[in-house]
Design a protein around this motif. Structure first.
Motif, mmCIF file in Angstrom:
data_model
loop_
_atom_site.group_PDB
_atom_site.id
_atom_site.type_symbol
_atom_site.label_atom_id
_atom_site.label_comp_id
_atom_site.label_asym_id
_atom_site.label_seq_id
_atom_site.Cartn_x
_atom_site.Cartn_y
_atom_site.Cartn_z
ATOM 1 N N THR A 108 0.844 -1.072 0.101
ATOM 2 C CA THR A 108 -0.054 -0.034 -0.012
ATOM 3 C C THR A 108 0.815 1.285 -0.121
ATOM 4 O OG1 THR A 108 -1.779 -1.131 0.984
ATOM 5 C CG2 THR A 108 -1.732 1.386 1.125
ATOM 6 N N PHE A 109 1.850 1.228 0.754
ATOM 7 C CA PHE A 109 2.551 2.525 1.011
ATOM 8 C C PHE A 109 4.057 2.484 0.038
ATOM 9 C CE2 PHE A 109 0.442 2.288 5.175
ATOM 10 C CZ PHE A 109 -0.225 3.384 5.141
ATOM 11 N N ILE A 110 4.374 1.555 -0.526
ATOM 12 C CA ILE A 110 5.416 1.621 -1.391
ATOM 13 C C ILE A 110 4.969 1.518 -2.945
ATOM 14 C CG2 ILE A 110 7.677 0.475 -2.160
ATOM 15 C CD1 ILE A 110 8.152 -0.430 0.816
ATOM 16 N N GLU A 111 5.111 2.599 -3.536
ATOM 17 C CA GLU A 111 4.305 2.727 -4.817
ATOM 18 C C GLU A 111 5.133 1.438 -5.690
ATOM 19 O OE1 GLU A 111 3.853 6.519 -6.755
ATOM 20 O OE2 GLU A 111 3.559 7.431 -4.749
ATOM 21 N N ALA A 112 6.614 1.472 -5.926
ATOM 22 C CA ALA A 112 7.146 0.477 -6.879
ATOM 23 C C ALA A 112 6.751 -0.979 -6.413
ATOM 24 C CB ALA A 112 8.508 0.906 -6.813
ATOM 25 N N MET A 113 6.079 -1.531 -7.232
ATOM 26 C CA MET A 113 5.907 -3.015 -6.903
ATOM 27 C C MET A 113 6.896 -3.791 -6.857
ATOM 28 S SD MET A 113 3.000 -4.864 -6.769
ATOM 29 C CE MET A 113 1.800 -4.024 -7.464
ATOM 30 N N THR A 114 8.067 -3.660 -7.640
ATOM 31 C CA THR A 114 9.413 -4.262 -7.262
ATOM 32 C C THR A 114 9.849 -4.098 -5.969
ATOM 33 O OG1 THR A 114 9.850 -4.350 -9.667
ATOM 34 C CG2 THR A 114 11.517 -5.005 -8.434
ATOM 35 N N GLY A 115 9.935 -2.809 -5.487
ATOM 36 C CA GLY A 115 10.445 -2.503 -4.261
ATOM 37 C C GLY A 115 9.666 -3.162 -3.216
ATOM 38 N N ALA A 116 8.316 -3.221 -3.446
ATOM 39 C CA ALA A 116 7.552 -3.541 -2.299
ATOM 40 C C ALA A 116 7.568 -5.082 -2.275
ATOM 41 C CB ALA A 116 5.926 -3.413 -2.473
ATOM 42 N N LEU A 117 7.642 -5.933 -3.460
ATOM 43 C CA LEU A 117 7.955 -7.229 -3.273
ATOM 44 C C LEU A 117 9.188 -7.661 -2.807
ATOM 45 C CD1 LEU A 117 6.433 -9.732 -4.209
ATOM 46 C CD2 LEU A 117 7.659 -9.678 -6.433
ATOM 47 N N LEU A 118 10.163 -7.015 -2.870
ATOM 48 C CA LEU A 118 11.519 -7.311 -2.545
ATOM 49 C C LEU A 118 11.420 -7.030 -0.753
ATOM 50 C CD1 LEU A 118 14.098 -5.772 -4.992
ATOM 51 C CD2 LEU A 118 13.596 -7.985 -4.507
#
Length: 396
Positions: A108-118
């Motif tokens: 929700t709070f991290i826009e970059a999907m890759t960053g949130a997944l990592l």
């Protein structure tokens, strides 16, 4: 991804509801986690951390917080929450249900999907490593943990996509609402401008058909009186009296226009239409000292005040043209009541003109505009040197 943080009411309402759900879910999962830890005789600092996490979320993202700060505050809380969960994992890696809430919070709070997944892989990887170490790296336990982490990450990813889809729909709806409001505002401005333009045209016609013509009559009468002032006192007095009467009529018209009450006469309740038209024709004859005849034919029927006003204005405009341009010796006006229409015919024996395309001034244009309002039509017949006939007809 981010929560919709604009000040659009619908987007703000969606984000507010989402944060409220997170707050209460935080306390519920924290209570379950604390219960799990209580059954395994964990140190007191673990319970302090478990209690501190939902409180920290509430403090960092309280109700009423500025929507533009949602993402920034949410990312700051993730740092605190990740540190707390990793500390709990070092003490007792299993049973930390509060950890599962951090997954949707991360997406929700991290826009970059890759960053949130990592970030999620890192959190669950550390927790899984502590659990595998606790199980002495037993192969079956390691495989079980890998499957568990994969399922949780997949579920969290799907939930995040759902939240993202809902946020996009809310944003699209907000954009549509804003576009609709902008369009409505433009239409309102357009309608207002059109109304102003129509009112100006109406006032221009009223002034042209009443005040301007009245002033023209007054000017002509005074000029005529000036010619006879030294030779014919009686004729001069007669013209001055007539000029005074026209001036009084003009004053009444001006007051009526200012009061937005339409014409001062001709609305049927003040004076019958035939009497008013006849008096108007007689006034022209008296003013120009010419033969002026008015007659009525057919069975009289009631006309609306709007139609009566149109007929009066058409007659005034026709007589004004005769006064200014025709140099006529006589004029004949007929009001004919027909079964389905009313016809007004104005004929003069003046010098006439060429009524071809592009001919005629503002008066004829205003006449057509007035008649169009009541579904009427105008016919103009004129030949240079042979007079002019204006015939108008309005439906009953």
């Amino acid at each position: 991804m981010g929560i919709p943080g604009d000040y659009d009411p619908e987007e703000r309402a969606f984000g507010t509801r989402l944060l409220t759900a997170y707050r209460y879910a935080y306390f519920v999962l924290a209570a379950i986690t604390a219960a799990e830890f209580a059954g395994h005789d964990q140190p007191i600092w673990c319970f302090v951390v478990i209690a501190a996490l939902p409180v920290a979320f509430w403090v960092m993202l309280p109700p009423g917080v500025d929507p533009t700060d949602w993402d920034r505050r949410g990312r700051a809380h993730l740092l605190v929450a990740y540190a707390g969960v990793i500390a709990l994992s070092a003490s007792r890696p299993d049973g930390i249900l509060i950890m599962y809430l951090l997954m949707p919070l991360t997406f929700t709070f991290i826009e970059a999907m890759t960053g949130a997944l990592l970030a999620c892989i890192c959190l669950f990887g550390v927790n899984g490593a502590f659990q595998a170490r606790q199980a002495h790296w037993a192969p079956d336990r390691v495989v079980s943990l890998l499957i568990e982490v994969t399922v949780v990450l997949g579920f969290s990813f799907m939930m995040a996509r759902l939240i993202n889809w809902l946020a996009d729909r809310v944003e699209e709806r907000g954009n549509l609402v804003r576009e609709l409001e902008a369009t409505r505002a433009e239409l309102a401005d357009t309608h207002h401008e059109a109304g102003v333009r129509v009112e100006r045209e109406r006032m221009a016609r009223e002034i042209h058909d009443t005040l301007a013509q009245g002033f023209t009559s007054i000017l002509m009468l005074i000029q005529a009186a000036g010619i006879t002032v030294d030779t014919d006192a009686e004729a001069t007095r007669k013209r001055l009296d007539l000029a005074e009467r026209v001036a009084r009529d003009n004053l009444a018209e001006a007051r009526a226009l200012v009061a937005a009450q339409g014409p001062a006469e001709g609305e049927g309740t003040i004076e019958p239409l035939a009497d008013l038209l006849g008096r108007t024709v007689a006034g022209l004859g008296e003013e120009l000292e010419m033969a002026a005849t008015f007659k009525v034919s057919g069975a009289e029927h009631e006309l609306s005040s709007t139609v009566q006003v149109v007929l009066v204005r058409v007659l005034q405009e026709s007589l004004a043209n005769i006064r200014k341009h025709a140099e006529a010796g006589s004029v004949t006006v007929e009001l004919a009541y027909r079964p389905f229409a009313t016809r007004l015919t104005v004929t003069d024996d003046g010098r006439g003109f060429d009524p071809g395309p592009g001919k005629g001034g503002y008066g004829l244009t205003g006449m057509r505009a007035r008649l169009a309002q009541v579904g009427g039509e105008v016919e103009l017949h004129s030949t240079p040197g042979r007079g002019t006939t204006v015939r108008v007809e309005v439906p009953q």
